[in-house]
Design a protein around this motif. Structure first.
Motif, PDB file in Angstrom:
ATOM      1  N   MET A   1      10.006  62.787  -2.872  1.00 21.26           N
ATOM      2  CA  MET A   1      10.202  61.838  -1.774  1.00 21.26           C
ATOM      3  C   MET A   1      10.712  62.574  -0.525  1.00 21.26           C
ATOM      4  O   MET A   1      11.570  63.444  -0.636  1.00 21.26           O
ATOM      5  N   LYS A   2      10.134  62.214   0.632  1.00 20.52           N
ATOM      6  CA  LYS A   2      10.596  62.829   1.881  1.00 20.52           C
ATOM      7  C   LYS A   2      11.482  61.840   2.638  1.00 20.52           C
ATOM      8  O   LYS A   2      11.418  60.641   2.404  1.00 20.52           O
ATOM      9  N   ASN A   3      12.302  62.390   3.536  1.00 18.47           N
ATOM     10  CA  ASN A   3      13.161  61.495   4.321  1.00 18.47           C
ATOM     11  C   ASN A   3      13.393  62.046   5.722  1.00 18.47           C
ATOM     12  O   ASN A   3      13.180  63.225   5.983  1.00 18.47           O
ATOM     13  N   ARG A   4      13.835  61.160   6.605  1.00 20.11           N
ATOM     14  CA  ARG A   4      14.079  61.523   8.008  1.00 20.11           C
ATOM     15  C   ARG A   4      15.580  61.612   8.319  1.00 20.11           C
ATOM     16  O   ARG A   4      15.984  61.465   9.469  1.00 20.11           O
ATOM     17  N   LEU A   5      16.335  61.873   7.290  1.00 20.59           N
ATOM     18  CA  LEU A   5      17.789  61.869   7.454  1.00 20.59           C
ATOM     19  C   LEU A   5      18.278  62.854   8.512  1.00 20.59           C
ATOM     20  O   LEU A   5      19.104  62.517   9.357  1.00 20.59           O
ATOM     21  N   ARG A   6      17.724  64.069   8.457  1.00 22.59           N
ATOM     22  CA  ARG A   6      18.191  65.110   9.386  1.00 22.59           C
ATOM     23  C   ARG A   6      17.924  64.693  10.833  1.00 22.59           C
ATOM     24  O   ARG A   6      18.782  64.834  11.704  1.00 22.59           O
ATOM     25  N   VAL A   7      16.713  64.138  11.078  1.00 19.98           N
ATOM     26  CA  VAL A   7      16.324  63.721  12.433  1.00 19.98           C
ATOM     27  C   VAL A   7      17.210  62.566  12.897  1.00 19.98           C
ATOM     28  O   VAL A   7      17.755  62.594  14.014  1.00 19.98           O
ATOM     29  N   LEU A   8      17.369  61.568  12.038  1.00 23.03           N
ATOM     30  CA  LEU A   8      18.167  60.396  12.399  1.00 23.03           C
ATOM     31  C   LEU A   8      19.625  60.773  12.657  1.00 23.03           C
ATOM     32  O   LEU A   8      20.268  60.254  13.573  1.00 23.03           O
ATOM     33  N   ARG A   9      20.107  61.707  11.865  1.00 20.78           N
ATOM     34  CA  ARG A   9      21.490  62.177  12.029  1.00 20.78           C
ATOM     35  C   ARG A   9      21.624  62.930  13.353  1.00 20.78           C
ATOM     36  O   ARG A   9      22.579  62.717  14.101  1.00 20.78           O
ATOM     37  N   ALA A  10      20.650  63.784  13.634  1.00 18.26           N
ATOM     38  CA  ALA A  10      20.691  64.576  14.875  1.00 18.26           C
ATOM     39  C   ALA A  10      20.626  63.652  16.101  1.00 18.26           C
ATOM     40  O   ALA A  10      21.318  63.900  17.093  1.00 18.26           O
ATOM     41  N   GLU A  11      19.805  62.605  16.006  1.00 20.61           N
ATOM     42  CA  GLU A  11      19.698  61.648  17.133  1.00 20.61           C
ATOM     43  C   GLU A  11      21.058  61.029  17.454  1.00 20.61           C
ATOM     44  O   GLU A  11      21.355  60.727  18.600  1.00 20.61           O
ATOM     45  N   ARG A  12      21.855  60.840  16.431  1.00 16.88           N
ATOM     46  CA  ARG A  12      23.177  60.214  16.623  1.00 16.88           C
ATOM     47  C   ARG A  12      24.285  61.255  16.804  1.00 16.88           C
ATOM     48  O   ARG A  12      25.456  60.895  16.897  1.00 16.88           O
ATOM     49  N   GLU A  13      23.872  62.533  16.769  1.00 14.95           N
ATOM     50  CA  GLU A  13      24.822  63.653  16.894  1.00 14.95           C
ATOM     51  C   GLU A  13      25.920  63.590  15.834  1.00 14.95           C
ATOM     52  O   GLU A  13      27.100  63.820  16.116  1.00 14.95           O
ATOM     53  N   TRP A  14      25.513  63.238  14.629  1.00 16.19           N
ATOM     54  CA  TRP A  14      26.444  63.207  13.498  1.00 16.19           C
ATOM     55  C   TRP A  14      26.289  64.505  12.711  1.00 16.19           C
ATOM     56  O   TRP A  14      25.171  64.972  12.516  1.00 16.19           O
ATOM     57  N   SER A  15      27.393  65.040  12.260  1.00 17.44           N
ATOM     58  CA  SER A  15      27.311  66.174  11.329  1.00 17.44           C
ATOM     59  C   SER A  15      27.053  65.613   9.926  1.00 17.44           C
ATOM     60  O   SER A  15      27.168  64.398   9.714  1.00 17.44           O
ATOM     61  N   GLN A  16      26.758  66.495   8.999  1.00 16.16           N
ATOM     62  CA  GLN A  16      26.581  66.044   7.604  1.00 16.16           C
ATOM     63  C   GLN A  16      27.876  65.409   7.102  1.00 16.16           C
ATOM     64  O   GLN A  16      27.848  64.425   6.369  1.00 16.16           O
ATOM     65  N   GLN A  17      29.000  65.985   7.518  1.00 18.19           N
ATOM     66  CA  GLN A  17      30.296  65.443   7.088  1.00 18.19           C
ATOM     67  C   GLN A  17      30.511  64.036   7.656  1.00 18.19           C
ATOM     68  O   GLN A  17      30.991  63.157   6.947  1.00 18.19           O
ATOM     69  N   ASP A  18      30.102  63.840   8.936  1.00 15.85           N
ATOM     70  CA  ASP A  18      30.226  62.505   9.551  1.00 15.85           C
ATOM     71  C   ASP A  18      29.452  61.479   8.727  1.00 15.85           C
ATOM     72  O   ASP A  18      29.960  60.398   8.409  1.00 15.85           O
TER      73      ASP A  18
END
Lengths: 66, 142
Positions: A1-18
């Motif tokens: 399964m693929k996901n857009r998590l990295r892109v969506l997170r970057a759009e919101r300027e969230w770190s992985q920890q956030d």
């Protein structure tokens, strides 16, 4: 399964920890999901969708759909 | 252990349980070895002293069970379960094959049942390596 998590997170300027803190999971979990090493359970996928304010299918796609 | 894992309350609780149980195990093993002579009869004192380290082993198993129950992070829980499955598979494989060897060849040295749990713990370490190589994360040092 693929996901857009990295892109969506970057759009919101969230770190992985956030994102991990918003989801109530470890940063490793977010990293494992983002890199496709772990597919989340349905309840966690719903939580992820809720955090991003998107439907699940806007975040996760089957490999054949990508 | 990764920092984000150390922050997990279930893992912190696990280590808070693990340390005193380990101290109790080492103390009771030392006490039993010191007091019970090699040719001791199986009387109440011998059995009572010998059971103490066994209770500590039960404590370890309980602590590991609680870790699985209390870990609310499904990814970390999966890593732990995979480690335990690898450990169980290795232990069953080695003890079963060795047991059959013992059955058919009297010259093969007997493997004391005492070693089953330490063998399983070695399996946990191998399970951690398995996780590391297949998923990229080992899991806790449980």
């Amino acid at each position: 399964m693929k996901n857009r998590l990295r892109v969506l997170r970057a759009e919101r300027e969230w770190s992985q920890q956030d994102l991990a803190e918003r989801l109530g999971v470890s940063r490793q979990s977010v990293n494992a999901i983002e890199t496709g090493r772990y597919d989340p359970s349905l309840p966690l996928a719903f939580r992820i969708a809720e955090v991003f304010g998107l439907p699940i299918e806007a975040i996760f796609q089957r490999d054949s759909e990508a | 252990m990764a920092l984000s894992q150390a922050r997990n309350p279930a893992i912190r609780r696990y280590f808070k349980r693990f340390v005193p149980i380990t101290v109790a195990y080492l103390a009771s093993i030392g006490l039993a070895t010191w007091i019970i002579p090699d040719d001791a009869p199986a009387n109440a004192v011998t059995i009572g002293l010998a059971i103490l380290p066994g209770l500590a082993v039960l404590g370890w198993i309980w602590a590991m069970g609680r870790l699985l129950v209390e870990l609310d992070d499904e990814y970390l829980r999966m890593l732990e379960v995979r480690k335990m499955l690898v450990a169980t598979g290795i232990t069953l494989a080695l003890t079963s094959v060795w047991g059959i060897l013992e059955l058919y060849s009297p010259e093969v040295p007997r493997l004391p049942v005492f070693f089953v749990f330490p063998l399983w713990c070695i399996g946990l370490a191998l399970g951690q390596l398995f996780n590391r190589f297949t998923i990229g994360d080992g899991g806790t040092c449980a």
